[in-house]
Design a protein around this motif. Sequence first.
Motif, short mmCIF file in Angstrom:
data_model
loop_
_atom_site.label_atom_id
_atom_site.label_comp_id
_atom_site.label_asym_id
_atom_site.label_seq_id
_atom_site.Cartn_x
_atom_site.Cartn_y
_atom_site.Cartn_z
N LYS A 67 8.45 -8.66 -11.88
CA LYS A 67 8.53 -9.58 -10.75
C LYS A 67 7.41 -9.23 -9.78
CE LYS A 67 11.96 -6.80 -8.32
NZ LYS A 67 13.26 -6.78 -7.69
N GLY A 68 6.92 -10.27 -9.10
CA GLY A 68 5.95 -10.01 -8.06
C GLY A 68 4.63 -10.73 -8.27
N PHE A 69 3.62 -10.18 -7.60
CA PHE A 69 2.27 -10.72 -7.53
C PHE A 69 1.31 -9.62 -7.99
CE2 PHE A 69 -1.62 -11.25 -4.98
CZ PHE A 69 -1.99 -12.53 -5.37
N ILE A 70 0.30 -9.99 -8.75
CA ILE A 70 -0.62 -9.01 -9.32
C ILE A 70 -2.05 -9.31 -8.89
CG2 ILE A 70 -1.65 -8.16 -11.48
CD1 ILE A 70 1.73 -9.60 -11.67
N THR A 71 -2.79 -8.24 -8.56
CA THR A 71 -4.23 -8.33 -8.39
C THR A 71 -4.86 -7.42 -9.43
OG1 THR A 71 -4.26 -6.57 -6.71
CG2 THR A 71 -4.13 -8.85 -5.91
N MET A 72 -5.94 -7.90 -10.03
CA MET A 72 -6.65 -7.11 -11.03
C MET A 72 -8.14 -7.19 -10.74
SD MET A 72 -4.62 -8.21 -14.53
CE MET A 72 -5.55 -7.16 -15.62
N ASN A 98 -0.20 5.41 -1.88
CA ASN A 98 0.30 4.04 -1.92
C ASN A 98 1.60 3.93 -1.12
OD1 ASN A 98 1.26 1.50 -2.59
ND2 ASN A 98 1.94 2.14 -4.61
N ARG A 99 1.59 3.07 -0.12
CA ARG A 99 2.80 2.85 0.66
C ARG A 99 3.21 1.38 0.66
NH1 ARG A 99 0.36 7.11 3.00
NH2 ARG A 99 1.64 8.86 3.60
N THR A 100 2.43 0.54 0.03
CA THR A 100 2.67 -0.89 0.09
C THR A 100 2.93 -1.52 -1.27
OG1 THR A 100 1.20 -0.98 2.00
CG2 THR A 100 1.73 -3.06 0.98
N SER A 126 2.62 -9.70 0.78
CA SER A 126 2.44 -8.25 0.92
C SER A 126 0.98 -7.86 0.71
CB SER A 126 3.31 -7.50 -0.10
OG SER A 126 4.65 -7.80 0.06
N TYR A 127 0.36 -8.47 -0.30
CA TYR A 127 -1.06 -8.21 -0.56
C TYR A 127 -1.92 -8.68 0.62
CZ TYR A 127 -5.77 -9.22 -2.15
OH TYR A 127 -7.13 -9.32 -2.23
N ILE A 128 -1.66 -9.88 1.11
CA ILE A 128 -2.45 -10.44 2.22
C ILE A 128 -2.31 -9.56 3.46
CG2 ILE A 128 -2.62 -12.40 3.80
CD1 ILE A 128 -1.87 -14.18 1.33
N LYS A 129 -1.10 -9.15 3.76
CA LYS A 129 -0.86 -8.28 4.92
C LYS A 129 -1.60 -6.96 4.76
CE LYS A 129 2.85 -6.25 7.65
NZ LYS A 129 4.30 -6.04 7.78
N TRP A 130 -1.54 -6.36 3.56
CA TRP A 130 -2.24 -5.10 3.29
C TRP A 130 -3.74 -5.29 3.47
CZ3 TRP A 130 -6.00 -3.80 -0.23
CH2 TRP A 130 -6.26 -2.43 -0.38
N LYS A 131 -4.29 -6.36 2.94
CA LYS A 131 -5.73 -6.61 2.99
C LYS A 131 -6.22 -6.82 4.42
CE LYS A 131 -9.40 -6.85 0.61
NZ LYS A 131 -9.97 -5.58 0.25
N PRO A 134 -7.16 -3.07 9.06
CA PRO A 134 -8.54 -2.57 9.16
C PRO A 134 -8.83 -1.37 8.26
CG PRO A 134 -7.60 -2.94 11.34
CD PRO A 134 -6.49 -3.15 10.35
N GLU A 135 -7.87 -0.49 8.07
CA GLU A 135 -8.10 0.70 7.24
C GLU A 135 -8.27 0.36 5.76
OE1 GLU A 135 -3.56 0.50 7.88
OE2 GLU A 135 -5.34 0.16 9.09
N ASN A 136 -7.94 -0.87 5.36
CA ASN A 136 -8.08 -1.27 3.97
C ASN A 136 -9.30 -2.16 3.73
OD1 ASN A 136 -5.70 0.09 3.32
ND2 ASN A 136 -4.47 -1.66 3.94
#
Length: 174
Positions: A67-72, A98-100, A126-131, A134-136
Amino acid sequence: MNIYLTSGTYDYLRKKYESEFSKETLLLMQDETSDRAILLHESQTPSLFQEPRSYDILFSDGVLENKGFITMNHIPVNEENKPIFEHNMLHYFTSHPNRTMTAIRFLRPRKGDTYILFCLWEEKASYIKWKQQPENANAPIGKNSEKSWNSSQHSIFNGKPYFVQLTIPEEVES
């Protein structure tokens, strides 16, 4: 542990491997922009697939769930720079816990030159928020132009890195 990937249409892969989902670690991911799909098999045994793309796992964190969203991120690295690239990436992963993400895998190809940074997120938000943090901004994860890789790494590429986003349709989720 090994990762095996195979590609095809979503319907074909789902029908072909549906009976294996409860027995093996399989993720069926669909490209957000087409009916193209990728099926991932994580196992210590040989692959279920007839002609898989095979990878060694260099770094692993979290459990792969269906389940979820994947980035590769696909990163082609020339032969002489593979050790430096691996060292730098492993340093990044160990110095940035990794915390997200639900799970992450750093994959070395058994054949060819293209490494994969595979990230499983709870959802696309979750990915958009992480991206957006600034630290990412310069992290090697996520959609990056070549300019976002530091200039000393440009010479290590065999080609242009590319990025795909995939989802695990709800009908496959466990």
